[in-house]
Structures are given as structure tokens and as C-alpha cells.
Scaffold this active site. Sequence first.
Site, PDB file in Angstrom:
ATOM      1  N   MET A  89       0.845  -1.204   0.000  1.00  0.00           N
ATOM      2  CA  MET A  89       0.000   0.000   0.000  1.00  0.00           C
ATOM      3  C   MET A  89       0.877   1.249   0.000  1.00  0.00           C
ATOM      4  O   MET A  89       0.407   2.347   0.331  1.00  0.00           O
ATOM      5  CB  MET A  89      -0.936  -0.013   1.205  1.00  0.00           C
ATOM      6  N   ALA A 121       4.034   3.994   0.899  1.00  0.00           N
ATOM      7  CA  ALA A 121       4.787   4.517   2.051  1.00  0.00           C
ATOM      8  C   ALA A 121       5.872   3.488   2.384  1.00  0.00           C
ATOM      9  O   ALA A 121       5.973   2.992   3.506  1.00  0.00           O
ATOM     10  CB  ALA A 121       3.880   4.820   3.233  1.00  0.00           C
ATOM     11  N   HIS A 132       9.111   1.174   3.059  1.00  0.00           N
ATOM     12  CA  HIS A 132      10.244   1.203   3.991  1.00  0.00           C
ATOM     13  C   HIS A 132      11.108  -0.030   3.719  1.00  0.00           C
ATOM     14  O   HIS A 132      10.785  -0.845   2.833  1.00  0.00           O
ATOM     15  CB  HIS A 132       9.737   1.255   5.430  1.00  0.00           C
ATOM     16  N   HIS A 140       9.444  -3.487   3.237  1.00  0.00           N
ATOM     17  CA  HIS A 140       8.939  -3.770   1.880  1.00  0.00           C
ATOM     18  C   HIS A 140      10.099  -4.175   0.961  1.00  0.00           C
ATOM     19  O   HIS A 140       9.956  -5.046   0.099  1.00  0.00           O
ATOM     20  CB  HIS A 140       8.264  -2.531   1.278  1.00  0.00           C
ATOM     21  N   GLY A 158       4.820 -10.184   4.064  1.00  0.00           N
ATOM     22  CA  GLY A 158       5.613 -10.086   5.291  1.00  0.00           C
ATOM     23  C   GLY A 158       5.018 -10.930   6.406  1.00  0.00           C
ATOM     24  O   GLY A 158       3.796 -11.025   6.535  1.00  0.00           O
ATOM     25  N   GLN A 214      -2.976 -12.313   7.748  1.00  0.00           N
ATOM     26  CA  GLN A 214      -3.211 -12.016   6.333  1.00  0.00           C
ATOM     27  C   GLN A 214      -2.596 -13.115   5.466  1.00  0.00           C
ATOM     28  O   GLN A 214      -3.195 -13.574   4.488  1.00  0.00           O
ATOM     29  CB  GLN A 214      -2.583 -10.666   6.007  1.00  0.00           C
ATOM     30  N   SER A 224       6.840  -0.309   9.854  1.00  0.00           N
ATOM     31  CA  SER A 224       5.467  -0.223   9.353  1.00  0.00           C
ATOM     32  C   SER A 224       5.258   1.161   8.772  1.00  0.00           C
ATOM     33  O   SER A 224       5.785   2.151   9.301  1.00  0.00           O
ATOM     34  CB  SER A 224       4.487  -0.446  10.512  1.00  0.00           C
ATOM     35  N   SER A 225       4.468   1.236   7.700  1.00  0.00           N
ATOM     36  CA  SER A 225       4.152   2.549   7.114  1.00  0.00           C
ATOM     37  C   SER A 225       3.483   3.440   8.149  1.00  0.00           C
ATOM     38  O   SER A 225       3.639   4.653   8.138  1.00  0.00           O
ATOM     39  CB  SER A 225       3.218   2.376   5.917  1.00  0.00           C
ATOM     40  N   ARG A 226       2.715   2.820   9.048  1.00  0.00           N
ATOM     41  CA  ARG A 226       1.987   3.601  10.050  1.00  0.00           C
ATOM     42  C   ARG A 226       2.927   4.248  11.068  1.00  0.00           C
ATOM     43  O   ARG A 226       2.524   5.188  11.762  1.00  0.00           O
ATOM     44  CB  ARG A 226       0.967   2.721  10.770  1.00  0.00           C
TER      45      ARG A 226
HETATM   46  P1  AMP Z   1       1.573  -2.878   3.475  1.00  0.00           P
HETATM   47  O1  AMP Z   1       2.106  -1.875   2.513  1.00  0.00           O
HETATM   48  O2  AMP Z   1       1.626  -2.441   4.904  1.00  0.00           O
HETATM   49  O3  AMP Z   1       0.245  -3.455   3.065  1.00  0.00           O
HETATM   50  O4  AMP Z   1       2.582  -4.098   3.413  1.00  0.00           O
HETATM   51  C1  AMP Z   1       2.922  -4.715   2.191  1.00  0.00           C
HETATM   52  C2  AMP Z   1       3.653  -5.985   2.494  1.00  0.00           C
HETATM   53  O5  AMP Z   1       4.855  -5.672   3.209  1.00  0.00           O
HETATM   54  C3  AMP Z   1       2.849  -6.947   3.382  1.00  0.00           C
HETATM   55  O6  AMP Z   1       3.033  -8.267   2.894  1.00  0.00           O
HETATM   56  C4  AMP Z   1       3.467  -6.748   4.727  1.00  0.00           C
HETATM   57  O7  AMP Z   1       3.348  -7.895   5.542  1.00  0.00           O
HETATM   58  C5  AMP Z   1       4.921  -6.479   4.365  1.00  0.00           C
HETATM   59  N1  AMP Z   1       5.614  -5.799   5.459  1.00  0.00           N
HETATM   60  C6  AMP Z   1       5.160  -4.736   6.161  1.00  0.00           C
HETATM   61  N2  AMP Z   1       6.023  -4.417   7.148  1.00  0.00           N
HETATM   62  C7  AMP Z   1       7.051  -5.303   7.064  1.00  0.00           C
HETATM   63  C8  AMP Z   1       8.255  -5.501   7.821  1.00  0.00           C
HETATM   64  N3  AMP Z   1       8.567  -4.726   8.860  1.00  0.00           N
HETATM   65  N4  AMP Z   1       9.079  -6.507   7.446  1.00  0.00           N
HETATM   66  C9  AMP Z   1       8.750  -7.314   6.390  1.00  0.00           C
HETATM   67  N5  AMP Z   1       7.633  -7.177   5.648  1.00  0.00           N
HETATM   68  C10 AMP Z   1       6.793  -6.191   5.976  1.00  0.00           C
END
Ligand code: AMP
Length: 281
Positions: free
Chosen positions: A30, A32, A34, A37, A147, A153, A185-187
Site C-alpha cells: 500500500m 509509504a 520502507h 517492503h 511479510g 493475512q 510499518s508505514s503507520r
Molecule cells: P503494506 O504496505 O503495509 O500493506 O505491506 C505490504 C507488504 O509488506 C505486506 O506483505 C506486509 O506484511 C509487508 N511488510 C510490512 N512491514 C514489514 C516488515 N517490517 N518486514 C517485512 N515485511 C513487511
Amino acid sequence: MEIFKQITPLKAFLRDLKCHGKSIGLVPTMGALHEGHITLIKASKARNQVTVSSIFVNPIQFNNPNDLIKYPRTLEKDRKLLESVGCDVLFNPSDEEMYPKESVLKLDFGHLDKTMEGAFRPGHFSGVGLVVSKLFNIVEPDHAYFGQKDWQQFAIIKKLTEELNFNTVLHSVATLREPDGLALSSRNLRLSASERQTATVFYKALLRAKDALQQGKTAGEVKPQVREFVEHSPEARLDYFELVDSKNLNAIENVQQSTTPIMCIAGYVGEVRLIDNMFLD
Ligand code: AMP
């Protein structure tokens, strides 16, 4: 890096690569972005000739409208980051491209979406399941990378892939953490300086719970201790702490009840909702 905002030209581009026998890895995000990702992108690049990353803030997986509005969006920075690590394709569709009409399909994953995140975020996993199904149909990836941080999920996407016969191998990639243990985390971008300090409380709670469970305490004994530990910080609030079998997400009372037990935790620091988890070995 090729950038697509529309489905039809992306499909045509990928069809050509597939005809030439290239294996395609997909990393749905989604945005943002880091380093967490980026570990997924690197895992995909290590195994596939072509890596596609999607950036789409999926409106139908947000049960809280404020969370959707405040979700960080940093597209230009994301694009540069993806380019710098050699991502081949970015798919960044608009809401209208993904949902030209209001979506009516609802997905029910039985127990898997009634517990933990599913209980606190009604409709969330239906939205996740739908957007991942769309992305799998659009990209038809050989491999897809997720992740471990979002373990529930992953369990749900595994079920989705089995039941709908998607021809995609799923990979779960270890959670990347800050040096003090906070899961990237993006958050985290939304945390104030003092909230950022507090945010390690979930990781610390997992470490303490792991110790207690490995010493023979039951989940029932550990849960109130976790709540007290988390909520000792005035900025933090616990939604849940659960010990579950990582395969079926059934709650268990002690670590002997599963060969792969996992602890999952979620809560708020200020207005920002964070989740984390840890396997018990
Ligand atoms: P999101 O953009 O938050 O939906 O995350 C996209 C993908 O990145 C998802 O599969 C998450 O589980 C993974 N992800 C998010 N944070 C991390 C992290 N700290 N380490 C590894 N993978 C991550």
C-alpha cells in the site's frame, strides 16, 4: 522501471515476458515504502526474472474511514526507492481502475477471519482477499511475497490461493525491525516522537510473553500480564494478545499444543494502530 496505472497495458506487457519464459514475482503493497517492503522486493528479485510491485491503498479493506484518510502516501519517494533496488515494474492503479463499479463481492474465510484482526476490523480481510485476488488475476505471478508481520493475512491468502486454485507460490518473509525492536510499518510515520518511544511496548510484551510461555505459563495466565505491561504506558492500549497455532489460527493454551505456535498482538499507540507477532521455537 516500467510504471503502469492501467490493467490492460500491464497485462499485455507481462504476457510478452511470460511468452519468453520469464518468471514473475509480485510484491503487493500500500506504499509509504520502507526497508521491510524492500526485503520482499529483494526476495522476489533473488528468485524471479521480473519483479512487479503494486502500490494501491485499497479502500475496501479499511473499516475505519479516518485510518484510510490518514494512511501515509509518499508515491514519488516510493518510486525512487523501488527504482534504486531494481524493481522492474510498478503497478499503481487508481481506485476507479481497480473498482470501476462498487464492489459487492464479500469473502468469508470462516474462523480465519473471525479471530484477532478480523474480530477488531470487520470486513478487513474480505477487502484484502478481494484485492489480492484481483492482483493475482491481473499479474498472474509465479511467486508472491508477503511479510510475516501480517501473519493472519498470510494465512488467509494461503487459504484463498488453495481454494481458488491460483497458480502462485506464496512466500512469507521475516519481519524487519528497527534496532530497538519496533517492526517497520508505514503507520510508524504517523507516530509523534514520544509515541515512537512507546511503540516498542508491543515487541517488548512479545519477548516477555515468550519467556513466560516457554517457562510453562498458560496463555490465560500470560494475557492479563501482557495487558498490564502494555497499558502501563499511558499512550498505549491493547486490542488483543493471542497464542495460536500458526497454521489454522486456533487459540491454544500452551506451547505444546502446536508444533508451530505464534503469539500475535495488536493495539494502539495514540491514534495509530500497530500489530506484531512472534513465533515460539
Ligand atoms: P503494506 O504496505 O503495509 O500493506 O505491506 C505490504 C507488504 O509488506 C505486506 O506483505 C506486509 O506484511 C509487508 N511488510 C510490512 N512491514 C514489514 C516488515 N517490517 N518486514 C517485512 N515485511 C513487511
